[in-house]
Design a protein around this motif. Structure first.
Motif, mmCIF file in Angstrom:
data_model
loop_
_atom_site.group_PDB
_atom_site.id
_atom_site.type_symbol
_atom_site.label_atom_id
_atom_site.label_comp_id
_atom_site.label_asym_id
_atom_site.label_seq_id
_atom_site.Cartn_x
_atom_site.Cartn_y
_atom_site.Cartn_z
ATOM 1 N N LYS A 216 0.654 -1.135 -0.056
ATOM 2 C CA LYS A 216 0.079 -0.008 -0.008
ATOM 3 C C LYS A 216 0.796 1.312 0.058
ATOM 4 N N GLU A 217 2.014 1.226 0.635
ATOM 5 C CA GLU A 217 2.564 2.450 0.784
ATOM 6 C C GLU A 217 4.189 2.207 0.138
ATOM 7 N N GLN A 270 -3.184 -5.667 -15.094
ATOM 8 C CA GLN A 270 -3.908 -4.578 -14.349
ATOM 9 C C GLN A 270 -4.269 -5.036 -12.852
ATOM 10 N N TYR A 274 -3.365 -3.308 -9.237
ATOM 11 C CA TYR A 274 -4.432 -2.796 -8.395
ATOM 12 C C TYR A 274 -4.063 -3.670 -7.107
ATOM 13 N N ASN A 277 -1.602 -1.589 -5.288
ATOM 14 C CA ASN A 277 -1.889 -0.228 -4.989
ATOM 15 C C ASN A 277 -1.239 1.087 -5.894
ATOM 16 N N PHE A 278 -1.077 0.691 -7.378
ATOM 17 C CA PHE A 278 -0.759 1.615 -8.282
ATOM 18 C C PHE A 278 -1.993 2.141 -8.873
ATOM 19 N N SER A 279 -1.922 3.377 -9.291
ATOM 20 C CA SER A 279 -2.949 4.154 -9.722
ATOM 21 C C SER A 279 -3.493 3.489 -10.973
ATOM 22 N N ASN A 280 -2.743 3.086 -11.822
ATOM 23 C CA ASN A 280 -3.323 2.188 -13.021
ATOM 24 C C ASN A 280 -1.895 1.380 -13.642
ATOM 25 N N GLN A 281 -2.591 0.538 -14.688
ATOM 26 C CA GLN A 281 -1.490 -0.393 -15.221
ATOM 27 C C GLN A 281 -0.170 0.442 -15.919
ATOM 28 N N SER A 283 1.432 3.379 -15.075
ATOM 29 C CA SER A 283 2.491 3.648 -13.745
ATOM 30 C C SER A 283 3.144 2.203 -13.287
ATOM 31 N N TYR A 287 7.047 1.573 -13.399
ATOM 32 C CA TYR A 287 7.778 1.370 -12.198
ATOM 33 C C TYR A 287 8.655 -0.082 -12.211
#
Length: 302
Positions: A216-217, A270, A274, A277-281, A283, A287
């Motif tokens: 998550k972080e 995807q 999720y 905790n990535f905003s989208n596939q 990003s 990473y």
């Protein structure tokens, strides 16, 4: 010690061991004894073993001197060592006495099908320590030898090689977890004597927090706030204790879990993005590629 030549471990082990098994040209079992070294030690001393995937060594009797990535170590039984990819090992005949050792050597193609959940592994076990030799009790050695014995028996059974491979993969996962468990039992505060107990406690608490929250972080500031210290100070402590920055530790956990999910969970990219905790596939893909050098798609195909 000068290295005149380096060969794959399985090629050297085939020449110097009295008991020797090979499975699918990717997993090698070998038993070495003092008598094996007579007349063959020149091969072991002159030529280094190059570990392609990973290697486990159990020393059940006697003493074994070796050079591990250009640094000398002496093992006294009962003891164990693990060797990561790229390790170069030289054995020596010095003071071995009545020696008996067991080796499992894995090539990378075998390890690709071994399911190890890094989310189940505390980061404390991943913190670097100066001595790679793991001293064992007699009962621990007996327990570890059972794994090796089961591996050898499975390798000898040719009735159904596909099922044998699944069994060997599962045994390898269990062996890895067992090594981690033994290591946990020996963990104390990181450099408590030199860093001081409070500074060492910060490092351990950070690793534990990362283990809890890495899905998550991913910011150092989040973990620093949990410890009531500044991100800069936390990074300094972690770097001093482990040789790796706080950010690198966070990335390490995230990437290990990402690889595990991509290869074994059956989830698409995807869904993995999720879960982490990535905003989208997109990003997540950027990473992953920045750290590993390959895209999630390429990793799944490898």
């Amino acid at each position: 010690m000068e290295i005149s030549s380096v060969e794959k471990a399985k090629e050297i082990l085939a020449r110097v061991s009295s008991e020797h098994e090979v499975f699918d040209n990717s997993l090698t079992y070998a038993r070495l004894s003092s008598s094996d070294f007579i007349g063959r030690i020149g091969v072991l001393e002159a030529k280094g073993l190059k570990v392609e995937g990973s290697m486990f060594l159990l020393l059940s009797r006697g003493t074994l001197s070796l050079n591990y990535n250009f640094k000398d170590y002496t093992m006294e039984a009962p003891a164990a060592m693990s060797f990561p990819p790229g390790t170069i090992v030289h054995f020596s005949s010095d003071d071995m006495g009545d020696m008996e050792a067991y080796i499992l050597d894995y090539e990378q193609k075998f390890l690709q099908d071994v399911n190890i959940s890094f989310s189940a592994i505390s980061g404390e076990a991943l913190i670097g320590h100066d001595n790679p030799v793991l001293e064992l009790t007699e009962s621990e050695m007996s327990h570890m030898l059972r794994y090796f014995s089961l591996m050898r028996l499975t390798m000898q059974d040719n009735f159904n090689t596909q099922l044998s491979k699944h069994i060997l993969s599962s045994l390898t996962s269990a062996l890895f977890y067992q090594m981690m468990l033994l290591f946990y039992k020996r963990i104390e505060n990181v450099d408590a004597d030199t860093m001081g107990p409070r500074r060492g406690s910060y490092v351990h608490d950070f690793i534990k927090l990362v283990h809890l929250y890495y899905t998550k972080e991913r910011s150092v500031s989040f973990y620093a706030s949990k410890l009531f210290i500044s991100p800069k100070y936390l990074s300094l402590l972690v770097k001093e204790a482990t040789g790796r920055s706080a950010a690198k530790w966070i990335d390490h956990f995230v990437i290990m879990e990402a690889k595990n999910l991509l290869r074994y969970s059956g989830k698409n990219i995807q869904q993995v993005a999720y879960d982490l905790n990535f905003s989208n596939q997109s990003s997540f893909g950027k990473y992953f590629k920045h750290i590993t050098g390959m895209s999630p798609t390429d990793f799944q195909k490898s």
